[in-house]
Scaffold this active site. Structure first.
Site, mmCIF file in Angstrom:
data_model
loop_
_atom_site.group_PDB
_atom_site.id
_atom_site.type_symbol
_atom_site.label_atom_id
_atom_site.label_comp_id
_atom_site.label_asym_id
_atom_site.label_seq_id
_atom_site.Cartn_x
_atom_site.Cartn_y
_atom_site.Cartn_z
ATOM 1 N N ILE A 9 128.742 47.774 73.313
ATOM 2 C CA ILE A 9 127.818 48.882 73.616
ATOM 3 C C ILE A 9 127.204 48.768 75.014
ATOM 4 O O ILE A 9 126.791 49.773 75.591
ATOM 5 C CB ILE A 9 126.713 48.975 72.526
ATOM 6 C CG1 ILE A 9 125.952 50.306 72.632
ATOM 7 C CG2 ILE A 9 125.745 47.781 72.608
ATOM 8 C CD1 ILE A 9 125.035 50.590 71.466
ATOM 9 N N THR A 10 127.161 47.549 75.568
ATOM 10 C CA THR A 10 126.506 47.403 76.880
ATOM 11 C C THR A 10 127.449 47.744 78.046
ATOM 12 O O THR A 10 127.019 47.771 79.190
ATOM 13 C CB THR A 10 125.978 45.962 77.085
ATOM 14 O OG1 THR A 10 127.077 45.065 76.895
ATOM 15 C CG2 THR A 10 124.872 45.621 76.114
ATOM 16 N N ASP A 13 131.719 52.244 78.894
ATOM 17 C CA ASP A 13 132.060 53.230 77.859
ATOM 18 C C ASP A 13 131.025 53.224 76.743
ATOM 19 O O ASP A 13 130.649 54.280 76.229
ATOM 20 C CB ASP A 13 133.439 52.918 77.257
ATOM 21 C CG ASP A 13 134.556 53.115 78.265
ATOM 22 O OD1 ASP A 13 134.256 53.480 79.414
ATOM 23 O OD2 ASP A 13 135.718 52.890 77.898
ATOM 24 N N LEU A 64 132.502 38.540 68.311
ATOM 25 C CA LEU A 64 133.827 38.883 67.774
ATOM 26 C C LEU A 64 134.586 37.649 67.297
ATOM 27 O O LEU A 64 135.483 37.737 66.478
ATOM 28 C CB LEU A 64 134.674 39.572 68.852
ATOM 29 C CG LEU A 64 134.359 41.028 69.161
ATOM 30 C CD1 LEU A 64 135.307 41.540 70.225
ATOM 31 C CD2 LEU A 64 134.468 41.881 67.914
ATOM 32 N N SER A 130 144.793 50.409 75.512
ATOM 33 C CA SER A 130 144.882 50.525 76.977
ATOM 34 C C SER A 130 146.286 50.883 77.427
ATOM 35 O O SER A 130 147.279 50.458 76.801
ATOM 36 C CB SER A 130 144.487 49.172 77.576
ATOM 37 O OG SER A 130 144.895 49.093 78.914
ATOM 38 N N GLU A 132 147.664 49.475 79.631
ATOM 39 C CA GLU A 132 148.305 48.207 79.978
ATOM 40 C C GLU A 132 149.312 47.773 78.917
ATOM 41 O O GLU A 132 150.122 46.888 79.171
ATOM 42 C CB GLU A 132 147.257 47.116 80.194
ATOM 43 C CG GLU A 132 146.489 47.269 81.495
ATOM 44 C CD GLU A 132 147.349 47.030 82.736
ATOM 45 O OE1 GLU A 132 148.228 46.169 82.689
ATOM 46 O OE2 GLU A 132 147.142 47.738 83.737
ATOM 47 N N TYR A 154 146.358 40.448 79.072
ATOM 48 C CA TYR A 154 145.472 41.505 78.566
ATOM 49 C C TYR A 154 146.283 42.581 77.834
ATOM 50 O O TYR A 154 145.956 42.969 76.707
ATOM 51 C CB TYR A 154 144.678 42.113 79.739
ATOM 52 C CG TYR A 154 143.914 43.347 79.366
ATOM 53 C CD1 TYR A 154 142.687 43.259 78.718
ATOM 54 C CD2 TYR A 154 144.420 44.626 79.648
ATOM 55 C CE1 TYR A 154 141.979 44.400 78.358
ATOM 56 C CE2 TYR A 154 143.728 45.769 79.293
ATOM 57 C CZ TYR A 154 142.513 45.652 78.650
ATOM 58 O OH TYR A 154 141.829 46.784 78.287
ATOM 59 N N LYS A 158 146.211 43.641 73.861
ATOM 60 C CA LYS A 158 145.955 45.027 73.420
ATOM 61 C C LYS A 158 147.121 45.549 72.578
ATOM 62 O O LYS A 158 146.916 46.298 71.628
ATOM 63 C CB LYS A 158 145.750 45.943 74.640
ATOM 64 C CG LYS A 158 144.372 45.825 75.263
ATOM 65 C CD LYS A 158 143.306 46.485 74.387
ATOM 66 C CE LYS A 158 141.948 46.460 75.047
ATOM 67 N NZ LYS A 158 140.851 46.746 74.112
ATOM 68 N N HIS A 184 139.673 54.547 83.412
ATOM 69 C CA HIS A 184 138.593 55.534 83.483
ATOM 70 C C HIS A 184 137.359 54.898 84.120
ATOM 71 O O HIS A 184 136.965 53.797 83.777
ATOM 72 C CB HIS A 184 138.305 56.155 82.116
ATOM 73 C CG HIS A 184 138.232 55.178 81.003
ATOM 74 N ND1 HIS A 184 139.330 54.584 80.453
ATOM 75 C CD2 HIS A 184 137.162 54.673 80.338
ATOM 76 C CE1 HIS A 184 138.956 53.762 79.509
ATOM 77 N NE2 HIS A 184 137.626 53.785 79.418
HETATM 78 O O1 F7E Z 1 142.783 47.384 89.157
HETATM 79 C C1 F7E Z 1 144.562 46.746 92.307
HETATM 80 C C2 F7E Z 1 144.923 45.922 91.090
HETATM 81 O O2 F7E Z 1 140.998 45.994 88.099
HETATM 82 C C3 F7E Z 1 143.475 48.543 89.496
HETATM 83 C C4 F7E Z 1 140.721 48.013 83.043
HETATM 84 O O3 F7E Z 1 139.738 48.923 82.613
HETATM 85 O O4 F7E Z 1 142.288 49.775 83.436
HETATM 86 C C5 F7E Z 1 141.652 48.683 84.045
HETATM 87 O O5 F7E Z 1 142.603 47.714 84.488
HETATM 88 C C6 F7E Z 1 144.554 48.237 90.507
HETATM 89 C C7 F7E Z 1 145.420 47.023 90.155
HETATM 90 O O6 F7E Z 1 141.964 47.997 86.861
HETATM 91 C C8 F7E Z 1 141.985 44.924 94.077
HETATM 92 O O7 F7E Z 1 145.907 44.938 91.413
HETATM 93 C C9 F7E Z 1 143.848 45.932 94.562
HETATM 94 O O8 F7E Z 1 146.763 47.329 90.456
HETATM 95 O O9 F7E Z 1 140.457 48.368 88.747
HETATM 96 P P1 F7E Z 1 141.443 47.397 88.233
HETATM 97 P P2 F7E Z 1 143.251 47.706 85.944
HETATM 98 O O10 F7E Z 1 143.825 46.369 86.174
HETATM 99 O O11 F7E Z 1 144.173 48.868 86.091
HETATM 100 C C10 F7E Z 1 143.082 49.461 82.269
HETATM 101 C C11 F7E Z 1 143.616 50.750 81.701
HETATM 102 C C12 F7E Z 1 142.353 48.624 81.285
HETATM 103 O O12 F7E Z 1 142.543 48.741 80.089
HETATM 104 C C13 F7E Z 1 141.518 47.519 81.846
HETATM 105 O O13 F7E Z 1 140.604 47.032 80.873
HETATM 106 O O14 F7E Z 1 143.912 47.892 91.755
HETATM 107 N N1 F7E Z 1 143.656 46.071 93.232
HETATM 108 N N2 F7E Z 1 142.844 45.225 95.110
HETATM 109 C C14 F7E Z 1 142.509 45.462 92.896
HETATM 110 N N3 F7E Z 1 141.870 45.357 91.703
HETATM 111 C C15 F7E Z 1 140.690 44.692 91.676
HETATM 112 N N4 F7E Z 1 140.016 44.589 90.522
HETATM 113 N N5 F7E Z 1 140.148 44.129 92.832
HETATM 114 C C16 F7E Z 1 140.758 44.225 94.045
HETATM 115 O O15 F7E Z 1 140.268 43.727 95.055
#
Ligand code: F7E
Length: 331
Positions: A9-10, A13, A64, A130, A132, A154, A158, A184
């Protein structure tokens, strides 16, 4: 009064969902970990409102990975609907802490399913799955029938949780739905996710609080939507007559570079002077071609994402400008 229980909840989403459910007339119960920081959390405005906290919003400590605590809360609250949003949600981090990621995300969901199976009163469960789970998909765009092919711990956790939910739905007749959520975002997004990291950095650089922005792979692409649209989808999924899985996505793909350009444009700066690449933020594996097809949610739930990508990034950057201008040290 319908009663909802939210794990996680914190989080971004969880906090928006709490607002939506309170508006819809629910009593909302949230599960918080002992380590969750409630001070300055996204729930502060509700927690500090005496008309809400303790009257229509209640928080319970449970973990959990400690089934006794969760079972106790479930029995005490006797919810009509459960929104299961909790888990380690950082993909990059899941390569560093794969066991605890699976413990929380995969086993945590299985434990919850086991508890729900034992409940006397029927309950509806929404599980935040997700995109993912698709990892390296064979089909673009992805929908509810696309095979799972995760490429990181991850996504694998999921996938396990989502499959297990389907097994419990089929075998024990639970009213349980997977929402396969594509990325999102919102002004409440955690600061270590890329959109928020960029928007916050653009704002901080504009205000002279930060010098540069180090990023990983800026060619990476995602289907990014507005979290507030997606939590409406969660609620709609549980109001549907039958328990089913739904993809929630915009159907549009953008690069990390697009986020950089839009947010720096919002603050009137040239990104070229500030953005650097840093190996530390590169991931061992990147999913490819993640784009969602939300036709089923549109058809059956009348769910339509309302915010455009450009509006979202501009709003996030502007909100960070305001926040940092007000509270530059601990904003
Ligand atoms: O990365 C690239 C990184 O960490 C997006 C979570 O909510 O959505 C999220 O997962 C993209 C990736 O999200 C940096 O390599 C580049 O390709 O914002 P993100 P995510 O990994 O897509 C899915 C649907 C979920 O379910 C997850 O819980 O951006 N990227 N440079 C970077 N990402 C981060 N974090 N930091 C960087 O400096």
């Amino acid at each position: 009064m319908p009663r909802a229980l939210i794990t996680g909840i914190t989080g971004q989403d969880g906090s928006y969902l709490t607002e939506l459910l309170l508006e819809q007339g629910y009593d909302v119960h949230g599960v918080v970990r002992r380590t969750s920081s409630l001070g300055r959390s996204r729930l502060d405005h509700l927690y500090n409102d005496p008309a809400v906290y303790g009257r229509r919003l209640f928080l319970h400590y449970a973990e959990l990975d400690d089934p006794t605590t969760l079972r106790r809360v479930l029995v005490k609250v006797a919810p009509d609907e459960i929104y299961h949003l909790a888990g380690q949600s950082h993909v990059g981090l899941s390569f560093e802490i794969p066991e605890s990621t699976c413990e929380m995300t995969a086993m945590g969901t299985l434990r919850l399913l086991e508890m729900i199976r034992d409940l006397k009163n029927p309950v509806r469960l929404f599980h935040a799955s997700s995109s993912e789970v698709f990892g390296e998909p064979s089909i673009v765009p992805q929908d509810e029938n696309t095979p799972f092919a995760p490429i990181n711990p991850y996504g694998c956790a999921k996938a396990f949780a989502s499959h297990m939910l389907v097994i419990y739905r089929r075998t024990f007749g639970l009213f349980a739905c997977n929402g396969i959520m594509f990325n999102h975002e919102s002004p409440r997004r955690g600061e270590n996710f890329v959109t928020r990291k960029i928007c916050r950095a653009a704002a901080a650089i504009k205000l002279g609080l930060q010098k540069e922005l180090a990023l990983g792979d800026t060619t990476a692409r995602r289907d990014w939507g507005d979290a507030r649209d997606y939590i409406r989808g969660m609620w709609l999924a549980l109001q549907h007559a039958k328990p089913e899985d739904f993809v929630f996505a915009t159907g549009e793909s953008h690069s990390v570079q697009d986020v950089v350009e839009l947010s720096f444009q919002t603050v009137g700066l040239d990104w070229r002077q500030f953005v650097k690449q840093d190996q530390r933020f590169m991931r061992p594996a990147e999913p490819h071609r993640l784009i969602g097809n939300a036709a089923k949610a549109k058809r059956l739930l009348s769910w339509v994402p309302k915010t455009t990508f450009a509006q979202l990034i501009a709003e996030m950057t502007e909100t960070d400008l305001e926040l940092l201008a007000r509270k530059p040290l601990d904003g």
